[in-house]
Scaffold this motif. Structure first.
Motif, mmCIF file in Angstrom:
data_model
loop_
_atom_site.group_PDB
_atom_site.id
_atom_site.type_symbol
_atom_site.label_atom_id
_atom_site.label_comp_id
_atom_site.label_asym_id
_atom_site.label_seq_id
_atom_site.Cartn_x
_atom_site.Cartn_y
_atom_site.Cartn_z
ATOM 1 N N GLY A 194 0.807 -1.220 0.000
ATOM 2 C CA GLY A 194 0.000 0.000 0.000
ATOM 3 C C GLY A 194 0.841 1.270 0.000
ATOM 4 N N ILE A 195 0.577 2.168 0.949
ATOM 5 C CA ILE A 195 1.243 3.475 0.936
ATOM 6 C C ILE A 195 2.643 3.441 1.527
ATOM 7 N N GLY A 196 2.954 2.403 2.309
ATOM 8 C CA GLY A 196 4.274 2.355 2.912
ATOM 9 C C GLY A 196 4.602 1.004 3.517
ATOM 10 N N VAL A 197 5.895 0.796 3.760
ATOM 11 C CA VAL A 197 6.361 -0.466 4.321
ATOM 12 C C VAL A 197 7.438 -0.163 5.357
ATOM 13 N N SER A 198 7.530 -1.019 6.372
ATOM 14 C CA SER A 198 8.546 -0.837 7.415
ATOM 15 C C SER A 198 8.685 -2.125 8.214
ATOM 16 N N THR A 199 9.565 -2.087 9.196
ATOM 17 C CA THR A 199 9.621 -3.131 10.225
ATOM 18 C C THR A 199 9.414 -2.457 11.572
ATOM 19 N N MET A 200 9.032 -3.233 12.555
ATOM 20 C CA MET A 200 8.813 -2.666 13.883
ATOM 21 C C MET A 200 10.120 -2.191 14.509
ATOM 22 N N ARG A 201 11.199 -2.917 14.272
ATOM 23 C CA ARG A 201 12.481 -2.501 14.839
ATOM 24 C C ARG A 201 12.900 -1.130 14.295
ATOM 25 N N GLU A 202 12.734 -0.940 12.983
ATOM 26 C CA GLU A 202 13.164 0.325 12.395
ATOM 27 C C GLU A 202 12.262 1.482 12.789
ATOM 28 N N MET A 203 10.974 1.246 12.877
ATOM 29 C CA MET A 203 10.076 2.316 13.307
ATOM 30 C C MET A 203 10.407 2.755 14.741
ATOM 31 N N ALA A 204 10.685 1.791 15.603
ATOM 32 C CA ALA A 204 11.044 2.115 16.982
ATOM 33 C C ALA A 204 12.381 2.855 17.028
ATOM 34 N N LYS A 205 13.319 2.426 16.199
ATOM 35 C CA LYS A 205 14.626 3.063 16.154
ATOM 36 C C LYS A 205 14.521 4.512 15.673
ATOM 37 N N LEU A 206 13.657 4.764 14.701
ATOM 38 C CA LEU A 206 13.444 6.124 14.212
ATOM 39 C C LEU A 206 12.971 7.033 15.344
ATOM 40 N N LEU A 207 12.027 6.541 16.131
ATOM 41 C CA LEU A 207 11.535 7.331 17.264
ATOM 42 C C LEU A 207 12.587 7.494 18.354
ATOM 43 N N GLU A 208 13.358 6.449 18.596
ATOM 44 C CA GLU A 208 14.422 6.536 19.598
ATOM 45 C C GLU A 208 15.444 7.600 19.205
ATOM 46 N N MET A 209 15.853 7.592 17.932
ATOM 47 C CA MET A 209 16.804 8.594 17.453
ATOM 48 C C MET A 209 16.228 10.008 17.556
ATOM 49 N N MET A 210 14.938 10.124 17.266
ATOM 50 C CA MET A 210 14.268 11.417 17.360
ATOM 51 C C MET A 210 14.268 11.901 18.810
ATOM 52 N N GLU A 211 13.958 11.008 19.733
ATOM 53 C CA GLU A 211 13.928 11.358 21.154
ATOM 54 C C GLU A 211 15.316 11.774 21.645
ATOM 55 N N LYS A 212 16.360 11.183 21.079
ATOM 56 C CA LYS A 212 17.727 11.499 21.477
ATOM 57 C C LYS A 212 18.298 12.709 20.738
ATOM 58 N N GLY A 213 17.497 13.304 19.847
ATOM 59 C CA GLY A 213 17.957 14.480 19.126
ATOM 60 C C GLY A 213 18.870 14.174 17.959
ATOM 61 N N GLU A 214 18.764 12.981 17.401
ATOM 62 C CA GLU A 214 19.685 12.528 16.357
ATOM 63 C C GLU A 214 19.101 12.594 14.945
ATOM 64 N N ILE A 215 17.883 13.098 14.794
ATOM 65 C CA ILE A 215 17.272 13.224 13.472
ATOM 66 C C ILE A 215 17.315 14.691 13.033
ATOM 67 N N ILE A 216 18.048 14.973 11.981
ATOM 68 C CA ILE A 216 18.252 16.307 11.408
ATOM 69 C C ILE A 216 19.072 17.189 12.355
ATOM 70 N N SER A 217 18.519 17.499 13.511
ATOM 71 C CA SER A 217 19.217 18.286 14.533
ATOM 72 C C SER A 217 18.464 18.108 15.843
ATOM 73 N N LYS A 218 19.084 18.536 16.930
ATOM 74 C CA LYS A 218 18.397 18.442 18.217
ATOM 75 C C LYS A 218 17.118 19.273 18.210
ATOM 76 N N LYS A 219 17.203 20.456 17.610
ATOM 77 C CA LYS A 219 16.038 21.340 17.566
ATOM 78 C C LYS A 219 14.917 20.717 16.739
ATOM 79 N N ALA A 220 15.260 20.190 15.561
ATOM 80 C CA ALA A 220 14.254 19.568 14.698
ATOM 81 C C ALA A 220 13.644 18.350 15.369
ATOM 82 N N SER A 221 14.482 17.534 15.998
ATOM 83 C CA SER A 221 13.984 16.343 16.698
ATOM 84 C C SER A 221 13.017 16.740 17.803
#
Length: 306
Positions: A194-221
């Motif tokens: 359908g519109i998208g595909v993922s795994t649960m491990r990667e989706m969780a990792k994306l959020l973990e990185m965001m929470e740690k300020g590791e996506i784009i920048s700390k401010k953006a995260s």
């Protein structure tokens, strides 16, 4: 002090040292044993919860602060439904950061689609700025806002961003309702997702990185987490949370699928959870959907153990 007294003192100290080492070793063994016992207990409780459930379940959860985690089929590819909007949001923030987009950029409302959101009720031709589109895409999961954004940035740019961030499986495949297909749409049976595909491990990792300020920048995260904390569909993993327990999440609902990914800020630590439930025997779009109830049941178990 005599030599005899010295020898007795040395022996006593040596015995005390041996006793101390033995105590430390015993405590270490107890901790390891206790962790293993808890892990077995968690797995047993999860398996019991989903036993007899009509549908398939995929899980990855991790306490960011303690490192403890749980997984069930966490590396299998699944349909994302609207949880893929997380990846789209990331790409928008990235393009704003590099100057390709501006939060004040204006977009015309057109080609509206149904489903979740409110823009489908607006008059064609009205202008809305980029910041509003992103907020609507996440906070009320607006499908029209999502498509307007994808028309501008393209699915391929989102996928390239995910690749750069180290994600092999998080991919946008097309717009909601069809069109705007990614280059990879015809690869690896991607059309089935359908519109998208993922795994649960990667989706969780994306959020973990965001929470740690590791996506784009700390401010953006930090800003992305803030938007996720305002998300309105909390009838999955956040279904029974107290008002005093914050959650930053994004849910997904599509025919026989219910999915939720988020961070629950518990007293024991920040718990990132990604769960997808699919292949249920019927379609039901209300809060009594058994998939939603199962999301909360599993979330409760994970909160108790992790």
């Amino acid at each position: 002090m005599t030599k005899t007294n010295l020898s007795f003192t040395h022996i006593a100290l040596f015995l005390l040292l041996l006793l101390f080492v033995d105590i430390i070793h015993a405590q270490s063994k107890f901790k390891v044993s206790n962790i293993r016992s808890q892990s077995v207990s968690l797995d047993t409780e999860i398996k019991k919860a989903i036993s007899g459930f009509q549908g398939n379940v995929w899980i990855y959860a991790k306490n960011i602060d303690t490192g403890r985690s749980y997984e069930l089929r966490a590396d299998e590819r699944v349909r994302t439904a609207s949880t893929i909007k997380l990846a789209i949001m990331v790409e928008v923030f990235a393009q704003v950061a590099d100057g390709s987009l501006n939060w004040n950029d204006k977009f015309i409302i057109k080609n509206k689609v149904g489903g979740s959101g409110i823009l489908s009720e607006f008059t064609d031709g009205l202008e809305v700025d980029l910041k509003t589109l992103v907020n609507l895409m996440i906070v009320v999961s607006d499908n029209t806002a999502t498509n307007i954004i994808l028309d501008r940035i393209g699915a391929d740019s989102v996928n390239e961003r995910m690749q750069k961030l180290g994600f092999k499986y998080i991919r946008v495949l097309r717009k909601i309702g069809g069109g705007g297909e990614a280059k990879i749409m015809k690869e690896n049976n991607n059309h089935l997702f359908g519109i998208g595909v993922s795994t649960m491990r990667e989706m969780a990792k994306l959020l973990e990185m965001m929470e740690k300020g590791e996506i784009i920048s700390k401010k953006a995260s930090r800003e992305m987490i803030s938007i996720l904390r305002r998300q309105q569909y909390t009838d999955g993993i956040g279904r029974g949370l107290l008002d005093t327990t914050p959650i930053a999440s994004k849910s997904g609902a599509l025919d026989r699928l219910r999915s939720d990914v988020g961070i629950i800020y518990t007293r024991k630590g920040r718990l990132v959870i990604a769960i997808t439930i699919d292949d249920m025997p019927f379609v039901l779009y209300n809060q009594e959907n058994p998939g939603l109830k199962m999301l909360w049941k599993l979330s409760s178990i994970l909160q108790k153990h992790l």
